[in-house]
Design a protein around this motif. Structure first.
Motif, PDB file in Angstrom:
ATOM      1  N   VAL A 272       0.876  -1.170   0.000  1.00 22.00           N
ATOM      2  CA  VAL A 272       0.000   0.000   0.000  1.00 22.00           C
ATOM      3  C   VAL A 272       0.915   1.222   0.000  1.00 22.00           C
ATOM      4  O   VAL A 272       1.561   1.536   1.008  1.00 22.00           O
ATOM      5  N   VAL A 273       0.999   1.899  -1.152  1.00 24.83           N
ATOM      6  CA  VAL A 273       2.067   2.865  -1.392  1.00 24.83           C
ATOM      7  C   VAL A 273       1.499   4.167  -1.973  1.00 24.83           C
ATOM      8  O   VAL A 273       0.737   4.150  -2.946  1.00 24.83           O
ATOM      9  N   ASN A 274       1.882   5.276  -1.357  1.00 22.41           N
ATOM     10  CA  ASN A 274       1.595   6.602  -1.924  1.00 22.41           C
ATOM     11  C   ASN A 274       0.115   6.829  -2.222  1.00 22.41           C
ATOM     12  O   ASN A 274      -0.267   7.355  -3.263  1.00 22.41           O
ATOM     13  N   ASN A 275      -0.734   6.427  -1.283  1.00 19.97           N
ATOM     14  CA  ASN A 275      -2.150   6.762  -1.378  1.00 19.97           C
ATOM     15  C   ASN A 275      -2.471   7.943  -0.475  1.00 19.97           C
ATOM     16  O   ASN A 275      -1.772   8.183   0.519  1.00 19.97           O
ATOM     17  N   ASP A 294       1.100 -10.305   4.745  1.00 23.80           N
ATOM     18  CA  ASP A 294       2.470  -9.837   4.517  1.00 23.80           C
ATOM     19  C   ASP A 294       2.364  -8.473   3.843  1.00 23.80           C
ATOM     20  O   ASP A 294       2.417  -8.359   2.618  1.00 23.80           O
ATOM     21  N   ALA A 295       2.186  -7.442   4.650  1.00 20.07           N
ATOM     22  CA  ALA A 295       1.865  -6.113   4.126  1.00 20.07           C
ATOM     23  C   ALA A 295       2.996  -5.128   4.360  1.00 20.07           C
ATOM     24  O   ALA A 295       3.729  -5.215   5.355  1.00 20.07           O
ATOM     25  N   GLN A 296       3.132  -4.189   3.419  1.00 20.48           N
ATOM     26  CA  GLN A 296       4.063  -3.071   3.523  1.00 20.48           C
ATOM     27  C   GLN A 296       3.268  -1.792   3.273  1.00 20.48           C
ATOM     28  O   GLN A 296       2.582  -1.664   2.244  1.00 20.48           O
ATOM     29  N   LEU A 297       3.355  -0.839   4.208  1.00 16.86           N
ATOM     30  CA  LEU A 297       2.615   0.417   4.110  1.00 16.86           C
ATOM     31  C   LEU A 297       3.621   1.562   4.066  1.00 16.86           C
ATOM     32  O   LEU A 297       4.331   1.809   5.046  1.00 16.86           O
ATOM     33  N   ARG A 298       3.686   2.260   2.909  1.00 17.26           N
ATOM     34  CA  ARG A 298       4.707   3.299   2.752  1.00 17.26           C
ATOM     35  C   ARG A 298       4.157   4.533   2.038  1.00 17.26           C
ATOM     36  O   ARG A 298       3.386   4.420   1.082  1.00 17.26           O
ATOM     37  N   ASN A 310      -4.820  -2.310  11.739  1.00 14.05           N
ATOM     38  CA  ASN A 310      -5.344  -2.966  12.935  1.00 14.05           C
ATOM     39  C   ASN A 310      -4.358  -3.930  13.564  1.00 14.05           C
ATOM     40  O   ASN A 310      -4.574  -4.395  14.689  1.00 14.05           O
ATOM     41  N   LEU A 311      -3.275  -4.279  12.872  1.00 13.18           N
ATOM     42  CA  LEU A 311      -2.320  -5.256  13.375  1.00 13.18           C
ATOM     43  C   LEU A 311      -1.064  -4.570  13.905  1.00 13.18           C
ATOM     44  O   LEU A 311      -0.633  -3.544  13.362  1.00 13.18           O
ATOM     45  N   ASP A 312      -0.483  -5.174  14.898  1.00 11.50           N
ATOM     46  CA  ASP A 312       0.804  -4.693  15.407  1.00 11.50           C
ATOM     47  C   ASP A 312       1.930  -5.275  14.557  1.00 11.50           C
ATOM     48  O   ASP A 312       1.825  -6.373  13.998  1.00 11.50           O
ATOM     49  N   GLY A 313       3.012  -4.542  14.472  1.00 13.32           N
ATOM     50  CA  GLY A 313       4.214  -5.048  13.834  1.00 13.32           C
ATOM     51  C   GLY A 313       4.210  -5.030  12.326  1.00 13.32           C
ATOM     52  O   GLY A 313       5.105  -5.609  11.693  1.00 13.32           O
ATOM     53  N   VAL A 314       3.259  -4.370  11.698  1.00  8.46           N
ATOM     54  CA  VAL A 314       3.228  -4.295  10.235  1.00  8.46           C
ATOM     55  C   VAL A 314       4.296  -3.300   9.782  1.00  8.46           C
ATOM     56  O   VAL A 314       4.354  -2.173  10.276  1.00  8.46           O
ATOM     57  N   PRO A 315       5.174  -3.676   8.845  1.00 11.36           N
ATOM     58  CA  PRO A 315       6.182  -2.728   8.356  1.00 11.36           C
ATOM     59  C   PRO A 315       5.521  -1.499   7.736  1.00 11.36           C
ATOM     60  O   PRO A 315       4.765  -1.604   6.768  1.00 11.36           O
ATOM     61  N   ALA A 316       5.792  -0.345   8.325  1.00 12.57           N
ATOM     62  CA  ALA A 316       5.152   0.902   7.888  1.00 12.57           C
ATOM     63  C   ALA A 316       6.168   2.024   7.990  1.00 12.57           C
ATOM     64  O   ALA A 316       6.737   2.264   9.059  1.00 12.57           O
ATOM     65  N   ARG A 317       6.387   2.718   6.873  1.00 14.16           N
ATOM     66  CA  ARG A 317       7.360   3.805   6.853  1.00 14.16           C
ATOM     67  C   ARG A 317       6.790   5.005   6.121  1.00 14.16           C
ATOM     68  O   ARG A 317       6.102   4.883   5.104  1.00 14.16           O
ATOM     69  N   ALA A 318       7.066   6.167   6.669  1.00 12.28           N
ATOM     70  CA  ALA A 318       6.741   7.458   6.046  1.00 12.28           C
ATOM     71  C   ALA A 318       5.248   7.591   5.749  1.00 12.28           C
ATOM     72  O   ALA A 318       4.851   8.108   4.704  1.00 12.28           O
TER      73      ALA A 318
END
Length: 384
Positions: A272-275, A294-298, A310-318
Motif C-alpha cells: 500500500v504505497v503513496n495513497n 504480509d503487508a508493507q505500508l509506505r 489494525n495489526l501490530d508489527g506491520v512494516p510501515a514507513r513514512a
C-alpha cells in the motif's frame, strides 16, 4: 425502345443490394470484419450485431441511446466501441439471460466508450456487463445505477483490465452487489478510474490472484458504501497512487480490507504505497489486515481520524497524518498538494515493482507520476 424507368429501378435495386452487402459482409469475408451499428444503418442495434459478428470482428456503435437493447456476445477477440460520442445502453427492465445488459461469453473482448445503466434482474444480481469468458479490457466507459457495474465470475486464466472508466451509484442496497465485483480471476488492473457512491456494497471488490489498483479516485460521496477496496481473499496486490475517501455514512469503518474471508492458497503479499486516505467518519481503520498478511505500508497520507492498520508489527514507513489545509480543494475530493505541504519530499524509497507510477486526472484519466527529487507523500507529486 428500352424502358429507361425500369432500367433505373433495376439499377437502384442492384446498387442497394451492393451497399447492403458492403455493410453486412465486407469484401474479405474470411478475415475480421467491421460492423457499423446505428439508427440509420442496416444494423440498428448492438444486439443485431451480436447475432452476425464472428471471432475477431470489430463493432462500431454510433452515439445515441439504445433503450432496452441487450445482448449476449459469444465470439472471441471482439472489439466493441462507441463512435461519435457516448453510446448509452439503458436496460429499461430488460436483460440478457436474466443476467446483464451485456453477457460476454467470448474470450479477449475489448469494450470502449460504452455507457451501461439500469440493469436489474429478478435475483437482484444484474450487471452492466456479466463477464463469463476470459480476458476483458474496458476503457473510457461508464456503469451507473445497475445492481452491479461489472460482475465477473471465476476464471483462473483470465486477466481483467479497467482504464479511464466511471462506476457510480451501482448496488442493490443489499450489501452483496457492488460498483465493481471481480471473482477469482488471474489478475485485475484498475487505473485512471473514478468509483463513487456504491449503494451499501463496496466501491471495488476483487478475488483476483493479483490486483493492481493504481491512480484512481475512489470516494463514497456521502453514500452508504461499505469498504472502498475489498480484497477478501488476499492475493499479490498493489494499491498505489489512489485517492480514497470514506464518507460519513459508510457501513464499514475500514477503507481497505485485505484477507477478511480467508487466504486459501492465495498470496498474502500486499503493498500500500503513496495513497491519500481520507476518513470522514468519526472513527476508522485505513488498512484492515487479516492475521498472517504480509503487508508493507509506505508513503501514505492519512486525513481524518483512525488507525493506520489494525495489526501490530506491520512494516510501515513514512505514513503521515495531515490536515486539509495544504490540498487543492478537499471539499471536492481534489487532494493535489499545494505549496508548503508537509508531504513534499518526505517519502522513502520503494522497490521498483511496487512504486506508484500513475496519478489520477479528473474525471477519469491518468498521467505518469513524475520523478521530482525525493518522492512526495500521498497520491500526487507536487510539480515544482
Amino acid at each position: 425502345m428500352p424502358d429507361n424507368g425500369a432500367m433505373r429501378r433495376t439499377l437502384s435495386v442492384v446498387l442497394g443490394s451492393v451497399l447492403c452487402l458492403a455493410v453486412l459482409a465486407p469484401a474479405d469475408a474470411g478475415g475480421p470484419r467491421t460492423w457499423r451499428v446505428g439508427p440509420d444503418r442496416e444494423l440498428t442495434t448492438p444486439s443485431a450485431a451480436a447475432a452476425v459478428a464472428r471471432d475477431g470482428d470489430t463493432v462500431l456503435i454510433d452515439a445515441g441511446t439504445y433503450a432496452g437493447d441487450v445482448a449476449t456476445w459469444t465470439q472471441d477477440d471482439l472489439t466493441l466501441r462507441g463512435r461519435g460520442g457516448r453510446v448509452h445502453l439503458r436496460a429499461e427492465g430488460r436483460s440478457a439471460q436474466g443476467k446483464a445488459i451485456w453477457v460476454i461469453a467470448g474470450d479477449r473482448t475489448a469494450v470502449d466508450r460504452i455507457e451501461f445503466s439500469g440493469a436489474t434482474v429478478p435475483d437482484g444480481n444484474g450487471a452492466g456487463i456479466r463477464q463469463e469468458g476470459e480476458d476483458l479490457t474496458v476503457t473510457r466507459s461508464r456503469f451507473h445505477d445497475n445492481e452491479n457495474g461489472i460482475l465477473a465470475g471465476a476464471a483462473p486464466g483470465s486477466d481483467i483490465v479497467v482504464r479511464r472508466s466511471r462506476f457510480f451509484r451501482n448496488g442493490a442496497g443489499d450489501g452483496y452487489t457492488h460498483n465493481l465485483y471481480i471473482g477469482a480471476v488471474r489478475s485485475l488492473t484498475v487505473t485512471g478510474s473514478w468509483l463513487w457512491g456504491a449503494d451499501e456494497g463496496h466501491e471495488l471488490k476483487s478475488r483476483a490472484a493479483r490486483n493492481t489498483i493504481a491512480g484512481n479516485l475512489i470516494s463514497d460521496h456521502g453514500a452508504t458504501a461499505s469498504y472502498s477496496i475489498d480484497l477478501p481473499n488476499g492475493g499479490r496486490s498493489l494499491v498505489a497512487g489512489n485517492t480514497i475517501v470514506q464518507g460519513p455514512r459508510s457501513a464499514n469503518s475500514a477503507l481497505v480490507s485485505y484477507g477478511a474471508e480467508g487466504f486459501g492458497s492465495a498470496s498474502r503479499e500486499l503493498w500500500v504505497v503513496n495513497n491519500t486516505f481520507v476518513n470522514r467518519r468519526a472513527t476508522g481503520t485505513f488498512v484492515s489486515l487479516a492475521d498472517g498478511s504480509d503487508a508493507q505500508l509506505r508513503n501514505n497520507l492519512l486525513v481524518g481520524p483512525g488507525d493506520l492498520t489494525n495489526l501490530d508489527g506491520v512494516p510501515a514507513r513514512a505514513n503521515r497524518r495531515v490536515g486539509t489545509q495544504r490540498f487543492a480543494d478537499p471539499a471536492h475530493d481534489d487532494f493535489r498538494l499545494r505549496a508548503g505541504s508537509p508531504a513534499i519530499d518526505r517519502g522513502v524509497r520503494v522497490p521498483q515493482r511496487w512504486r506508484a507510477r500513475w496519478e489520477y486526472v479528473h474525471p477519469a484519466g491518468q498521467v505518469r507520476r513524475p520523478v521530482v527529487r525525493r518522492v512526495d507523500l500521498g497520491a500526487f507529486e507536487r510539480r515544482r
